[in-house]
Scaffold this motif. Structure first.
Motif, PDB file in Angstrom:
ATOM      1  N   VAL A  54       0.846  -1.192   0.000  1.00  0.00           N
ATOM      2  CA  VAL A  54       0.000   0.000   0.000  1.00  0.00           C
ATOM      3  C   VAL A  54       0.884   1.246   0.000  1.00  0.00           C
ATOM      4  CG1 VAL A  54      -1.763   1.295   1.255  1.00  0.00           C
ATOM      5  CG2 VAL A  54      -1.827  -1.209   1.240  1.00  0.00           C
ATOM      6  N   ALA A  55       0.642   2.152  -0.934  1.00  0.00           N
ATOM      7  CA  ALA A  55       1.358   3.423  -0.952  1.00  0.00           C
ATOM      8  C   ALA A  55       0.833   4.314   0.170  1.00  0.00           C
ATOM      9  CB  ALA A  55       1.188   4.116  -2.293  1.00  0.00           C
ATOM     10  N   VAL A  56       1.724   5.113   0.746  1.00  0.00           N
ATOM     11  CA  VAL A  56       1.343   5.972   1.872  1.00  0.00           C
ATOM     12  C   VAL A  56       1.929   7.361   1.667  1.00  0.00           C
ATOM     13  CG1 VAL A  56       1.423   6.331   4.359  1.00  0.00           C
ATOM     14  CG2 VAL A  56       1.283   3.999   3.444  1.00  0.00           C
ATOM     15  N   ALA A  57       1.098   8.369   1.891  1.00  0.00           N
ATOM     16  CA  ALA A  57       1.551   9.759   1.920  1.00  0.00           C
ATOM     17  C   ALA A  57       1.299  10.318   3.312  1.00  0.00           C
ATOM     18  CB  ALA A  57       0.824  10.594   0.879  1.00  0.00           C
ATOM     19  N   ARG A  58       2.351  10.759   3.972  1.00  0.00           N
ATOM     20  CA  ARG A  58       2.226  11.435   5.262  1.00  0.00           C
ATOM     21  C   ARG A  58       2.274  12.936   4.996  1.00  0.00           C
ATOM     22  NH1 ARG A  58       6.672  11.009   7.606  1.00  0.00           N
ATOM     23  NH2 ARG A  58       7.849   9.824   6.051  1.00  0.00           N
ATOM     24  N   ILE A  59       1.241  13.656   5.462  1.00  0.00           N
ATOM     25  CA  ILE A  59       1.141  15.069   5.121  1.00  0.00           C
ATOM     26  C   ILE A  59       1.205  15.953   6.360  1.00  0.00           C
ATOM     27  CG2 ILE A  59      -0.241  14.522   3.082  1.00  0.00           C
ATOM     28  CD1 ILE A  59      -2.692  15.659   4.574  1.00  0.00           C
ATOM     29  N   ASP A  60       1.735  17.162   6.167  1.00  0.00           N
ATOM     30  CA  ASP A  60       1.619  18.223   7.160  1.00  0.00           C
ATOM     31  C   ASP A  60       0.380  19.039   6.834  1.00  0.00           C
ATOM     32  OD1 ASP A  60       3.819  17.691   8.731  1.00  0.00           O
ATOM     33  OD2 ASP A  60       5.129  19.141   7.724  1.00  0.00           O
ATOM     34  N   LEU A  61      -0.468  19.245   7.821  1.00  0.00           N
ATOM     35  CA  LEU A  61      -1.626  20.096   7.627  1.00  0.00           C
ATOM     36  C   LEU A  61      -1.183  21.560   7.499  1.00  0.00           C
ATOM     37  CD1 LEU A  61      -3.969  18.336  10.183  1.00  0.00           C
ATOM     38  CD2 LEU A  61      -4.213  18.324   7.688  1.00  0.00           C
ATOM     39  N   PRO A  62      -2.011  22.420   6.896  1.00  0.00           N
ATOM     40  CA  PRO A  62      -1.592  23.811   6.682  1.00  0.00           C
ATOM     41  C   PRO A  62      -1.126  24.549   7.936  1.00  0.00           C
ATOM     42  CG  PRO A  62      -3.450  23.338   5.284  1.00  0.00           C
ATOM     43  CD  PRO A  62      -3.243  22.108   6.146  1.00  0.00           C
ATOM     44  N   TYR A  63      -1.781  24.304   9.092  1.00  0.00           N
ATOM     45  CA  TYR A  63      -1.332  25.019  10.289  1.00  0.00           C
ATOM     46  C   TYR A  63       0.094  24.646  10.657  1.00  0.00           C
ATOM     47  CZ  TYR A  63      -1.560  21.181  13.712  1.00  0.00           C
ATOM     48  OH  TYR A  63      -1.306  20.027  14.427  1.00  0.00           O
ATOM     49  N   ARG A  64       0.487  23.398  10.410  1.00  0.00           N
ATOM     50  CA  ARG A  64       1.846  22.983  10.697  1.00  0.00           C
ATOM     51  C   ARG A  64       2.824  23.510   9.648  1.00  0.00           C
ATOM     52  NH1 ARG A  64       2.800  23.237  14.353  1.00  0.00           N
ATOM     53  NH2 ARG A  64       2.076  21.460  15.560  1.00  0.00           N
ATOM     54  N   GLN A  65       2.359  23.671   8.438  1.00  0.00           N
ATOM     55  CA  GLN A  65       3.203  24.298   7.419  1.00  0.00           C
ATOM     56  C   GLN A  65       3.482  25.752   7.769  1.00  0.00           C
ATOM     57  OE1 GLN A  65       1.685  23.571   3.371  1.00  0.00           O
ATOM     58  NE2 GLN A  65       0.539  21.840   4.204  1.00  0.00           N
ATOM     59  N   ASP A  66       2.529  26.388   8.439  1.00  0.00           N
ATOM     60  CA  ASP A  66       2.682  27.799   8.806  1.00  0.00           C
ATOM     61  C   ASP A  66       3.658  28.001   9.948  1.00  0.00           C
ATOM     62  OD1 ASP A  66       0.808  28.455   6.897  1.00  0.00           O
ATOM     63  OD2 ASP A  66      -0.859  28.616   8.315  1.00  0.00           O
ATOM     64  N   ARG A  67       3.707  27.050  10.889  1.00  0.00           N
ATOM     65  CA  ARG A  67       4.583  27.214  12.046  1.00  0.00           C
ATOM     66  C   ARG A  67       5.018  25.832  12.539  1.00  0.00           C
ATOM     67  NH1 ARG A  67      -0.655  27.667  13.685  1.00  0.00           N
ATOM     68  NH2 ARG A  67      -1.245  26.722  15.684  1.00  0.00           N
ATOM     69  N   PRO A  68       6.267  25.720  13.026  1.00  0.00           N
ATOM     70  CA  PRO A  68       6.806  24.402  13.358  1.00  0.00           C
ATOM     71  C   PRO A  68       6.279  23.810  14.650  1.00  0.00           C
ATOM     72  CG  PRO A  68       8.429  26.104  13.822  1.00  0.00           C
ATOM     73  CD  PRO A  68       7.296  26.778  13.120  1.00  0.00           C
ATOM     74  N   LYS A  69       5.693  24.603  15.520  1.00  0.00           N
ATOM     75  CA  LYS A  69       5.225  24.106  16.810  1.00  0.00           C
ATOM     76  C   LYS A  69       3.865  24.718  17.143  1.00  0.00           C
ATOM     77  CE  LYS A  69       9.836  23.427  18.807  1.00  0.00           C
ATOM     78  NZ  LYS A  69      10.741  23.757  19.942  1.00  0.00           N
ATOM     79  N   GLY A  70       3.207  24.105  18.128  1.00  0.00           N
ATOM     80  CA  GLY A  70       1.949  24.640  18.610  1.00  0.00           C
ATOM     81  C   GLY A  70       0.742  23.917  18.053  1.00  0.00           C
ATOM     82  N   PRO A  71      -0.401  24.071  18.722  1.00  0.00           N
ATOM     83  CA  PRO A  71      -1.616  23.376  18.319  1.00  0.00           C
ATOM     84  C   PRO A  71      -2.323  24.089  17.183  1.00  0.00           C
ATOM     85  CG  PRO A  71      -2.062  24.698  20.238  1.00  0.00           C
ATOM     86  CD  PRO A  71      -0.585  24.840  19.959  1.00  0.00           C
ATOM     87  N   PRO A  72      -3.280  23.425  16.553  1.00  0.00           N
ATOM     88  CA  PRO A  72      -4.089  24.089  15.521  1.00  0.00           C
ATOM     89  C   PRO A  72      -5.069  25.071  16.145  1.00  0.00           C
ATOM     90  CG  PRO A  72      -4.923  21.891  15.923  1.00  0.00           C
ATOM     91  CD  PRO A  72      -3.670  22.015  16.737  1.00  0.00           C
ATOM     92  N   SER A  73      -5.529  26.013  15.342  1.00  0.00           N
ATOM     93  CA  SER A  73      -6.531  26.978  15.788  1.00  0.00           C
ATOM     94  C   SER A  73      -7.905  26.520  15.325  1.00  0.00           C
ATOM     95  CB  SER A  73      -6.230  28.365  15.206  1.00  0.00           C
ATOM     96  OG  SER A  73      -7.314  29.243  15.411  1.00  0.00           O
ATOM     97  N   PRO A  74      -8.873  26.387  16.239  1.00  0.00           N
ATOM     98  CA  PRO A  74     -10.216  25.974  15.815  1.00  0.00           C
ATOM     99  C   PRO A  74     -10.793  26.857  14.722  1.00  0.00           C
ATOM    100  CG  PRO A  74     -10.009  25.881  18.203  1.00  0.00           C
ATOM    101  CD  PRO A  74      -8.766  26.544  17.702  1.00  0.00           C
ATOM    102  N   SER A  75     -10.455  28.135  14.749  1.00  0.00           N
ATOM    103  CA  SER A  75     -11.008  29.060  13.757  1.00  0.00           C
ATOM    104  C   SER A  75     -10.448  28.823  12.360  1.00  0.00           C
ATOM    105  CB  SER A  75     -10.731  30.509  14.173  1.00  0.00           C
ATOM    106  OG  SER A  75      -9.344  30.793  14.159  1.00  0.00           O
ATOM    107  N   LYS A  76      -9.361  28.065  12.277  1.00  0.00           N
ATOM    108  CA  LYS A  76      -8.738  27.805  10.973  1.00  0.00           C
ATOM    109  C   LYS A  76      -8.818  26.331  10.564  1.00  0.00           C
ATOM    110  CE  LYS A  76      -5.559  31.726  11.354  1.00  0.00           C
ATOM    111  NZ  LYS A  76      -4.126  32.169  11.345  1.00  0.00           N
TER     112      LYS A  76
END
Length: 224
Positions: A54-76
């Motif tokens: 099975v091929a697998v792609a592991r992705i960074d969500l946009p909030y993680r692309q924006d900053r290397p640490k910290g939780p996501p923002s519910p508003s985004k």
């Protein structure tokens, strides 16, 4: 078996894609809150699925692309779902066969919402440690969209997970609009303890033995 590995970075997409020869399916996995695509659980899932073709792609969500640490923002959160859709559009054409999306905790929840909102071309869901509710707050169940999920869904749940008890998950499974299998992992919490619980092999076996066959048995008009 040779495996082609590549990194794909476009607008809203940051992915590490691994493709075995003659891959039988593609799984796109998003990380949990506070983590990234190098999370141990995602790497573990990738390794065991690759071993089964099975091929697998592991992705960074946009909030993680924006900053290397910290939780996501519910508003985004909607932007994070847009990132999953962008990954689907960029990666699905690269692998023949069924497309499964999902991820760990927050990433899986957002993937499930993408499906519930009606994204075309997704054949199955793989949710590890779905955050059924915040710890200690069962009254805040995150289940409103589950009836709109019509495709086969594999849920992997640690029996000691503070984000939902086994009994709560048993009830939640009944809300889905499509077929669901609940795979429970003994002596595992929200992290699923991939280094010692055996969750990787158990999940990969369930993908190959239940999720993919269930997808294959579904009439084409029952996918979203």
């Amino acid at each position: 078996m040779s495996i082609d590995r590549s990194t794909i970075e476009t607008d809203l997409v940051a992915a590490d894609l691994a493709r075995p020869d003659d891959a039988i399916a593609l799984v796109i996995l998003a990380h949990g809150a506070g983590s990234n695509r190098d999370a141990v659980i995602l790497r573990t899932m990738s390794d065991v699925l690759l071993a089964r073709g099975v091929a697998v792609a592991r992705i960074d969500l946009p909030y993680r692309q924006d900053r290397p640490k910290g939780p996501p923002s519910p508003s985004k959160a909607a932007r994070d779902r847009d990132g999953i859709r962008a990954a689907i559009n960029a990666l699905a054409p690269l692998v023949d066969g069924p497309l499964i999306i999902g991820g760990h905790s927050y990433g899986g929840r957002q993937a499930s919402m993408v499906v519930a909102e009606g994204t075309d071309g997704v054949d199955g869901l793989l949710l590890t440690s779905y955050p059924l509710h915040p710890p200690g707050k069962p009254e805040r169940a995150r289940t409103e969209h589950l009836p709109d999920i019509m495709i086969p869904t594999l849920i992997v749940h640690g029996r000691s997970d503070a984000f939902g008890t086994s009994a709560e998950f048993t009830d939640a499974v009944e809300l889905f609009g499509g077929p669901v299998r609940l795979l429970e992992i003994d002596r595992a919490d929200h992290s699923l303890k991939p280094d010692r619980s055996g969750v990787g092999d158990l999940t990969a076996d369930a993908v190959v033995d239940w999720l993919l066959p269930t997808i294959a048995d579904r009439p084409p008009n029952q996918t979203v």
